[in-house]
Structure formats: C-alpha cells, structure tokens
Design a protein around this motif. Structure first.
Motif, PDB file in Angstrom:
ATOM      1  N   ARG A 156       0.797  -1.157   0.033  1.00  0.00           N
ATOM      2  CA  ARG A 156      -0.052   0.108  -0.046  1.00  0.00           C
ATOM      3  C   ARG A 156       0.769   1.177  -0.088  1.00  0.00           C
ATOM      4  O   ARG A 156       0.526   2.120  -0.624  1.00  0.00           O
ATOM      5  N   ASP A 157       2.189   1.334   0.817  1.00  0.00           N
ATOM      6  CA  ASP A 157       2.861   2.329   0.670  1.00  0.00           C
ATOM      7  C   ASP A 157       3.362   2.519  -0.504  1.00  0.00           C
ATOM      8  O   ASP A 157       4.176   3.713  -0.969  1.00  0.00           O
ATOM      9  N   GLN A 158       3.633   1.860  -1.604  1.00  0.00           N
ATOM     10  CA  GLN A 158       4.152   1.953  -2.871  1.00  0.00           C
ATOM     11  C   GLN A 158       3.242   2.730  -3.709  1.00  0.00           C
ATOM     12  O   GLN A 158       3.633   2.960  -4.947  1.00  0.00           O
ATOM     13  N   VAL A 159       2.166   2.775  -3.462  1.00  0.00           N
ATOM     14  CA  VAL A 159       0.846   3.477  -4.225  1.00  0.00           C
ATOM     15  C   VAL A 159       0.392   4.779  -3.696  1.00  0.00           C
ATOM     16  O   VAL A 159      -0.259   4.822  -2.673  1.00  0.00           O
ATOM     17  N   GLN A 160       0.564   6.009  -4.478  1.00  0.00           N
ATOM     18  CA  GLN A 160       0.133   7.281  -4.035  1.00  0.00           C
ATOM     19  C   GLN A 160      -1.302   7.233  -4.500  1.00  0.00           C
ATOM     20  O   GLN A 160      -2.143   7.954  -3.761  1.00  0.00           O
ATOM     21  N   LEU A 161      -1.662   6.852  -5.595  1.00  0.00           N
ATOM     22  CA  LEU A 161      -2.956   7.215  -6.265  1.00  0.00           C
ATOM     23  C   LEU A 161      -3.431   6.047  -7.177  1.00  0.00           C
ATOM     24  O   LEU A 161      -2.559   5.270  -7.935  1.00  0.00           O
ATOM     25  N   VAL A 162      -4.493   5.692  -7.284  1.00  0.00           N
ATOM     26  CA  VAL A 162      -5.431   4.536  -7.988  1.00  0.00           C
ATOM     27  C   VAL A 162      -6.289   5.216  -8.662  1.00  0.00           C
ATOM     28  O   VAL A 162      -7.167   5.955  -8.355  1.00  0.00           O
ATOM     29  N   MET A 163      -6.147   4.934  -9.941  1.00  0.00           N
ATOM     30  CA  MET A 163      -7.345   5.437 -10.977  1.00  0.00           C
ATOM     31  C   MET A 163      -7.946   4.093 -11.599  1.00  0.00           C
ATOM     32  O   MET A 163      -7.513   3.161 -11.796  1.00  0.00           O
ATOM     33  N   LEU A 164      -9.416   4.104 -11.187  1.00  0.00           N
ATOM     34  CA  LEU A 164     -10.132   3.243 -11.556  1.00  0.00           C
ATOM     35  C   LEU A 164     -11.228   3.691 -12.607  1.00  0.00           C
ATOM     36  O   LEU A 164     -11.969   4.572 -12.412  1.00  0.00           O
ATOM     37  N   ASN A 165     -10.991   3.049 -13.643  1.00  0.00           N
ATOM     38  CA  ASN A 165     -11.821   3.528 -15.035  1.00  0.00           C
ATOM     39  C   ASN A 165     -11.778   5.104 -15.234  1.00  0.00           C
ATOM     40  O   ASN A 165     -12.688   5.753 -15.506  1.00  0.00           O
ATOM     41  N   ALA A 205      -9.607   6.613  -7.207  1.00  0.00           N
ATOM     42  CA  ALA A 205     -10.347   5.637  -6.404  1.00  0.00           C
ATOM     43  C   ALA A 205      -9.756   5.587  -4.934  1.00  0.00           C
ATOM     44  O   ALA A 205      -8.792   5.720  -4.865  1.00  0.00           O
ATOM     45  N   ALA A 206     -10.585   5.325  -3.982  1.00  0.00           N
ATOM     46  CA  ALA A 206     -10.190   5.298  -2.702  1.00  0.00           C
ATOM     47  C   ALA A 206      -9.755   3.860  -2.524  1.00  0.00           C
ATOM     48  O   ALA A 206     -10.231   2.732  -3.499  1.00  0.00           O
ATOM     49  N   MET A 207      -8.909   3.284  -1.596  1.00  0.00           N
ATOM     50  CA  MET A 207      -8.368   2.153  -1.090  1.00  0.00           C
ATOM     51  C   MET A 207      -9.574   1.274  -0.963  1.00  0.00           C
ATOM     52  O   MET A 207      -9.261  -0.059  -0.934  1.00  0.00           O
ATOM     53  N   ASP A 208     -10.705   1.648  -0.443  1.00  0.00           N
ATOM     54  CA  ASP A 208     -11.717   0.597  -0.254  1.00  0.00           C
ATOM     55  C   ASP A 208     -12.766   0.369  -1.159  1.00  0.00           C
ATOM     56  O   ASP A 208     -13.619  -0.076  -1.382  1.00  0.00           O
ATOM     57  N   ALA A 209     -12.087   0.715  -2.375  1.00  0.00           N
ATOM     58  CA  ALA A 209     -12.805   0.618  -3.498  1.00  0.00           C
ATOM     59  C   ALA A 209     -13.081  -0.802  -4.110  1.00  0.00           C
ATOM     60  O   ALA A 209     -12.197  -1.568  -3.637  1.00  0.00           O
ATOM     61  N   ILE A 210     -13.995  -1.407  -4.960  1.00  0.00           N
ATOM     62  CA  ILE A 210     -14.279  -2.603  -5.242  1.00  0.00           C
ATOM     63  C   ILE A 210     -13.826  -2.545  -6.895  1.00  0.00           C
ATOM     64  O   ILE A 210     -14.614  -1.944  -7.479  1.00  0.00           O
ATOM     65  N   VAL A 211     -13.041  -3.502  -7.155  1.00  0.00           N
ATOM     66  CA  VAL A 211     -12.797  -3.674  -8.594  1.00  0.00           C
ATOM     67  C   VAL A 211     -13.261  -4.882  -9.081  1.00  0.00           C
ATOM     68  O   VAL A 211     -13.510  -6.108  -8.547  1.00  0.00           O
ATOM     69  N   SER A 212     -13.647  -5.108 -10.422  1.00  0.00           N
ATOM     70  CA  SER A 212     -14.271  -6.351 -10.907  1.00  0.00           C
ATOM     71  C   SER A 212     -13.831  -6.539 -12.380  1.00  0.00           C
ATOM     72  O   SER A 212     -13.141  -5.598 -12.961  1.00  0.00           O
ATOM     73  N   SER A 213     -13.917  -7.561 -13.145  1.00  0.00           N
ATOM     74  CA  SER A 213     -13.716  -7.860 -14.460  1.00  0.00           C
ATOM     75  C   SER A 213     -14.098  -6.466 -15.245  1.00  0.00           C
ATOM     76  O   SER A 213     -15.434  -6.022 -15.023  1.00  0.00           O
ATOM     77  N   GLY A 214     -13.550  -6.407 -16.208  1.00  0.00           N
ATOM     78  CA  GLY A 214     -13.604  -5.154 -17.121  1.00  0.00           C
ATOM     79  C   GLY A 214     -13.225  -3.770 -16.677  1.00  0.00           C
ATOM     80  O   GLY A 214     -13.277  -2.943 -17.530  1.00  0.00           O
ATOM     81  N   ASP A 215     -12.786  -4.014 -15.525  1.00  0.00           N
ATOM     82  CA  ASP A 215     -12.350  -2.465 -14.875  1.00  0.00           C
ATOM     83  C   ASP A 215     -10.871  -2.238 -15.237  1.00  0.00           C
ATOM     84  O   ASP A 215     -10.185  -3.099 -15.782  1.00  0.00           O
ATOM     85  N   ARG A 216     -10.422  -1.045 -15.429  1.00  0.00           N
ATOM     86  CA  ARG A 216      -9.248  -0.622 -15.831  1.00  0.00           C
ATOM     87  C   ARG A 216      -8.525   0.059 -14.535  1.00  0.00           C
ATOM     88  O   ARG A 216      -9.232   1.089 -14.036  1.00  0.00           O
ATOM     89  N   VAL A 217      -7.413  -0.485 -13.958  1.00  0.00           N
ATOM     90  CA  VAL A 217      -6.806   0.058 -12.673  1.00  0.00           C
ATOM     91  C   VAL A 217      -5.258   0.300 -13.070  1.00  0.00           C
ATOM     92  O   VAL A 217      -4.725  -0.207 -13.722  1.00  0.00           O
ATOM     93  N   ALA A 218      -5.272   1.732 -12.684  1.00  0.00           N
ATOM     94  CA  ALA A 218      -3.864   2.319 -13.074  1.00  0.00           C
ATOM     95  C   ALA A 218      -3.235   2.700 -11.559  1.00  0.00           C
ATOM     96  O   ALA A 218      -3.823   3.347 -10.783  1.00  0.00           O
ATOM     97  N   LEU A 219      -2.073   2.402 -11.349  1.00  0.00           N
ATOM     98  CA  LEU A 219      -1.433   2.656 -10.025  1.00  0.00           C
ATOM     99  C   LEU A 219      -0.116   3.662 -10.242  1.00  0.00           C
ATOM    100  O   LEU A 219       0.619   3.357 -11.098  1.00  0.00           O
ATOM    101  N   PHE A 220      -0.361   4.621  -9.313  1.00  0.00           N
ATOM    102  CA  PHE A 220       0.803   5.653  -9.568  1.00  0.00           C
ATOM    103  C   PHE A 220       1.532   5.660  -8.222  1.00  0.00           C
ATOM    104  O   PHE A 220       1.013   5.637  -7.334  1.00  0.00           O
ATOM    105  N   PRO A 221       2.982   5.764  -8.251  1.00  0.00           N
ATOM    106  CA  PRO A 221       3.821   5.674  -7.164  1.00  0.00           C
ATOM    107  C   PRO A 221       3.783   7.007  -6.399  1.00  0.00           C
ATOM    108  O   PRO A 221       3.524   7.972  -7.100  1.00  0.00           O
ATOM    109  N   PRO A 222       4.456   7.251  -5.155  1.00  0.00           N
ATOM    110  CA  PRO A 222       4.482   8.408  -4.385  1.00  0.00           C
ATOM    111  C   PRO A 222       5.395   9.430  -5.305  1.00  0.00           C
ATOM    112  O   PRO A 222       4.963  10.585  -5.363  1.00  0.00           O
ATOM    113  N   GLU A 223       6.330   9.150  -6.028  1.00  0.00           N
ATOM    114  CA  GLU A 223       7.136  10.030  -7.081  1.00  0.00           C
ATOM    115  C   GLU A 223       6.573  10.763  -8.042  1.00  0.00           C
ATOM    116  O   GLU A 223       6.932  11.484  -8.815  1.00  0.00           O
ATOM    117  N   TYR A 224       5.151  10.161  -8.604  1.00  0.00           N
ATOM    118  CA  TYR A 224       4.667  10.436  -9.758  1.00  0.00           C
ATOM    119  C   TYR A 224       3.661  11.704  -9.533  1.00  0.00           C
ATOM    120  O   TYR A 224       2.937  11.544  -8.500  1.00  0.00           O
TER     121      TYR A 224
END
Length: 85
Positions: A42-51, A55-74
């Motif tokens: 979790r510490d490696q991820v600064q921001l998550v984009m869901l579709n 998105a908040a960390m308590d978001a639910i992901v499912s098939s067909g979703d697009r998840v993008a993970l951005f680290p703290p330096e981004y």
C-alpha cells in the motif's frame, strides 16, 4: 481486468503480471486485495485510478475494470488530494 503501473511500480508489476490470472473474470474484490495478490505494498501506491477516475483504497474492482497505479514520486493533480494515502 486491465492493470497498469507507472514509475517505480513498473518493474515490480512486471514480475507480478502473471498473478492477475488468480483473479476470476467474474470476481469482485477490494482494491487492497488486488494489491496484495500482486505483492504491491500500500505504501508503494500514491494514487489509484479506477476506470479513469480517482479511487479510494476501499473501492471494489471487478472484471472489465481498468486500474492504474501511481507511485509516490509520480506527480498528481491537487484536486485528487483526498484520494492520496
């Protein structure tokens, strides 16, 4: 489900990409569980984009979703500050 990683997460993600097969196509799971299955802390991820939306960390992901993970330096936009860790 499509998962993308940027910055310093790219090398980590490259080694864990095959673990996406563990996610059943019809499954829904918390974002934190997806990170766990990918061995991304979790510490490696600064921001998550869901579709293409922050998105908040308590978001639910499912098939067909697009998840993008951005680290703290981004760099991210200020209006997403409440989605940061």
């Amino acid at each position: 489900m499509e998962v993308y990683a940027y910055g310093t997460l790219q090398p980590v993600f490259k080694d864990t990409r095959d673990r996406l097969e563990d996610v059943h196509p019809d499954a829904q799971l918390p974002l934190t569980e997806l990170l766990h299955r990918l061995d991304i802390s979790r510490d490696q991820v600064q921001l998550v984009m869901l579709n293409h939306r922050p998105a908040a960390m308590d978001a639910i992901v499912s098939s067909g979703d697009r998840v993008a993970l951005f680290p703290p330096e981004y760099p991210i936009f200020a209006d997403w500050k409440h989605y940061r860790r």
